[in-house]
Each structure stands twice: as structure tokens, then as C-alpha cells.
Write a protein that holds these residues in place. Structure first.
Motif, PDB file in Angstrom:
ATOM      1  N   GLU A  51      37.606  72.309  81.671  1.00 41.55           N
ATOM      2  CA  GLU A  51      38.240  73.018  80.708  1.00 41.55           C
ATOM      3  C   GLU A  51      39.587  73.457  80.187  1.00 41.55           C
ATOM      4  O   GLU A  51      40.182  74.343  80.610  1.00 41.55           O
ATOM      5  CB  GLU A  51      37.610  73.786  79.489  1.00 41.55           C
ATOM      6  N   ASP A  53      43.709  74.045  80.361  1.00 39.60           N
ATOM      7  CA  ASP A  53      44.624  73.962  79.279  1.00 39.60           C
ATOM      8  C   ASP A  53      45.834  73.087  79.086  1.00 39.60           C
ATOM      9  O   ASP A  53      46.195  72.609  77.992  1.00 39.60           O
ATOM     10  CB  ASP A  53      45.655  75.375  80.092  1.00 39.60           C
ATOM     11  N   PRO A  77      36.845  67.826  70.734  1.00 37.00           N
ATOM     12  CA  PRO A  77      37.334  68.975  70.336  1.00 37.00           C
ATOM     13  C   PRO A  77      38.528  69.617  70.191  1.00 37.00           C
ATOM     14  O   PRO A  77      38.316  70.388  69.149  1.00 37.00           O
ATOM     15  CB  PRO A  77      35.412  69.551  70.083  1.00 37.00           C
ATOM     16  N   GLN A  78      38.198  69.884  71.640  1.00 32.83           N
ATOM     17  CA  GLN A  78      40.047  70.570  71.763  1.00 32.83           C
ATOM     18  C   GLN A  78      40.102  70.360  72.708  1.00 32.83           C
ATOM     19  O   GLN A  78      40.471  71.220  73.917  1.00 32.83           O
ATOM     20  CB  GLN A  78      38.977  72.382  72.421  1.00 32.83           C
ATOM     21  N   PRO A  79      41.431  69.600  72.324  1.00 38.23           N
ATOM     22  CA  PRO A  79      41.536  69.269  73.491  1.00 38.23           C
ATOM     23  C   PRO A  79      42.350  69.578  74.323  1.00 38.23           C
ATOM     24  O   PRO A  79      43.683  70.711  73.574  1.00 38.23           O
ATOM     25  CB  PRO A  79      42.161  67.730  72.565  1.00 38.23           C
ATOM     26  N   PRO A  80      43.078  69.909  75.491  1.00 35.46           N
ATOM     27  CA  PRO A  80      44.416  70.277  76.237  1.00 35.46           C
ATOM     28  C   PRO A  80      45.829  69.442  75.700  1.00 35.46           C
ATOM     29  O   PRO A  80      45.354  68.819  74.952  1.00 35.46           O
ATOM     30  CB  PRO A  80      44.403  70.471  77.604  1.00 35.46           C
ATOM     31  N   SER A 193      51.409  74.431  60.916  1.00 39.45           N
ATOM     32  CA  SER A 193      50.586  73.922  60.166  1.00 39.45           C
ATOM     33  C   SER A 193      50.742  73.769  59.348  1.00 39.45           C
ATOM     34  O   SER A 193      50.639  72.141  58.098  1.00 39.45           O
ATOM     35  CB  SER A 193      49.218  74.775  60.315  1.00 39.45           C
ATOM     36  N   THR A 203      51.004  66.830  65.349  1.00 41.31           N
ATOM     37  CA  THR A 203      51.103  66.922  66.785  1.00 41.31           C
ATOM     38  C   THR A 203      52.551  67.415  66.108  1.00 41.31           C
ATOM     39  O   THR A 203      52.709  67.321  65.902  1.00 41.31           O
ATOM     40  CB  THR A 203      50.892  66.136  67.845  1.00 41.31           C
TER      41      THR A 203
END
Length: 229
Positions: A51, A53, A77-80, A193, A203
Motif C-alpha cells: 500500500e 503512496d 480501489p485506492q491507487p497510489p 473535483s 486525473t
């Protein structure tokens, strides 16, 4: 030191010498931990298991190339944040990597004294393109002419959102943007956002490329690939 977490980094490259070099440079930098290194075959398992950063990912590898690995990592799901590594100042894979969602690219001979700063910028949400070649390479791929369709997307943004996007193009993190525009970090996140939604991208790099294509940063006031501040 408080509760500040070290930035966790994974290095993926097919050459053991390159991996060792990055590990040596970054391992000696305060606030950065290289938690794993490996090649394309190990990449996804290493990222899932550690995991990180930030991932530094070779853009050209035998077998599964960096673009394939990039797509796998960004599907998590939570890519670096992922920055591509390249040996060359220009590479025909670079634009594809940026469009896929890479947070930037670095040439492998990046100044060792600058590398930790780039890593910290990536971890903070910044865009990092090698300063010596970033603008030349990106403009070489996207062309110098303004794209009317991209300009129309930019026209959807409010004045404040355009100001935030200019800072995104420069490579600033949310904290940098907040300081420059006298906003709260949460407000900047909301603006980013909204910008991504209105520009129909996922991105910050893709948003920055639209800004370049649409002429938002024309006139020399900003630069894709400028040093992260």
C-alpha cells in the motif's frame, strides 16, 4: 516529528541496478521509505501488499510493459500516485501513460538531490514531469495549436476553477494551491473535483493536458513540468 507519516514508495523496473539505485537514493532521504522493489511480474502484488503512496514505474519493460502495469495499478480501489520512469527525454509511450492516469514521468538520470522532492510532491497530489524536458515533451505530443473542443471544456469552469487549474498545470499540490490562492485545503479539493468532473477526466494530469490543449496556460505564466514548489 508529530504524527507525520513517511512517504511509502515502491520501485518497479526490470533492471536490478536501477532499482537498487533508486532505493539507495530515496532510502537516505528523510521522511521517505522504499517499502518494496521488483519487476513487472511482481508489481501488482507488491503494490497491493505494501500500500505505497507513490510508485515509480519503468515505462518500457520486457513482457508486460509499464502501460499494462499502470492500468492494473490504477484499477485498484485506492491507487497510489504513479510516475513513469524513462531513459529517454522523449518516448512515444509517455502521452499514452499520461492519458491513462500517470501522475507524471521522470528520466532515470534525474538529479539525486531533486528526486526526494519529486516523491514528496507526488505523494501530496502534485504533478511531476522532469523539469529539463517536461514542457518540450508534452507540447511535442499535444501540438502547439489550440484545440477548440478543449477550449470549450475550459469555458465550463468558473473563474476560480480556472485559477485552480492554472496551479494544477504548474504541478502544485492542494496545499500549494491553497496557499497561493488564500483558500482552505478542503475548498481546493472541492474545486479540483469540480474541475475533473467538468473536464470529463479522472486525473490532474489529464486536466493539465486539457488546459494546455485549450490554451489556458498560454502566455508563459505557467508551465507543465515546472519544478514542484
Amino acid at each position: 516529528m508529530g504524527d507525520t507519516k513517511n512517504v511509502r514508495v515502491v520501485v518497479i523496473d526490470d533492471e536490478a541496478l536501477v532499482r537498487s539505485g533508486f532505493e539507495l537514493i530515496l532510502g537516505g532521504a528523510p521522511g521517505i521509505d522504499v517499502v518494496a522493489t521488483g519487476d513487472a511480474g511482481d508489481a501488482l502484488d507488491l503494490v497491493v501488499g505494501t500500500e505505497p503512496d507513490v510508485v515509480l514505474l519503468d515505462i518500457r519493460m520486457p513482457g508486460r510493459n509499464g502501460l499494462d502495469v499502470l492500468a492494473d495499478i490504477l484499477a485498484l480501489p485506492q491507487p497510489p500516485a504513479v510516475a513513469m520512469l524513462t531513459t529517454f527525454d522523449s518516448d512515444d509511450y509517455i502521452m499514452r501513460a499520461l492519458d491513462t492516469g500517470a501522475a507524471g514521468f521522470l528520466v532515470k538520470d534525474t538529479d539525486p538531490e531533486e528526486l526526494p522532492r519529486h516523491i514528496r510532491s507526488l505523494a501530496a497530489g502534485g504533478i511531476v514531469l522532469s523539469p529539463t524536458v517536461g514542457r518540450t515533451v508534452v507540447r511535442g505530443f499535444i501540438g502547439g495549436a489550440r484545440d477548440p473542443s478543449e477550449a470549450r471544456k475550459i469555458a465550463r469552469l468558473t473563474e476560480r476553477e480556472r485559477a485552480v487549474l492554472v496551479r494544477v498545470v504548474h504541478g502544485d499540490s492542494n496545499a500549494d494551491i491553497a496557499a497561493a490562492l488564500f483558500l482552505g485545503t478542503g475548498t481546493v479539493k472541492d474545486h479540483v473535483s469540480a474541475i475533473l468532473s467538468k473536464l470529463e477526466v479522472s486525473t490532474r494530469v489529464q486536466a493539465a493536458l486539457i488546459a494546455e490543449r485549450g490554451g489556458l496556460s498560454a502566455g508563459g505564466s505557467t508551465s507543465v513540468g515546472g519544478e514542484p514548489r
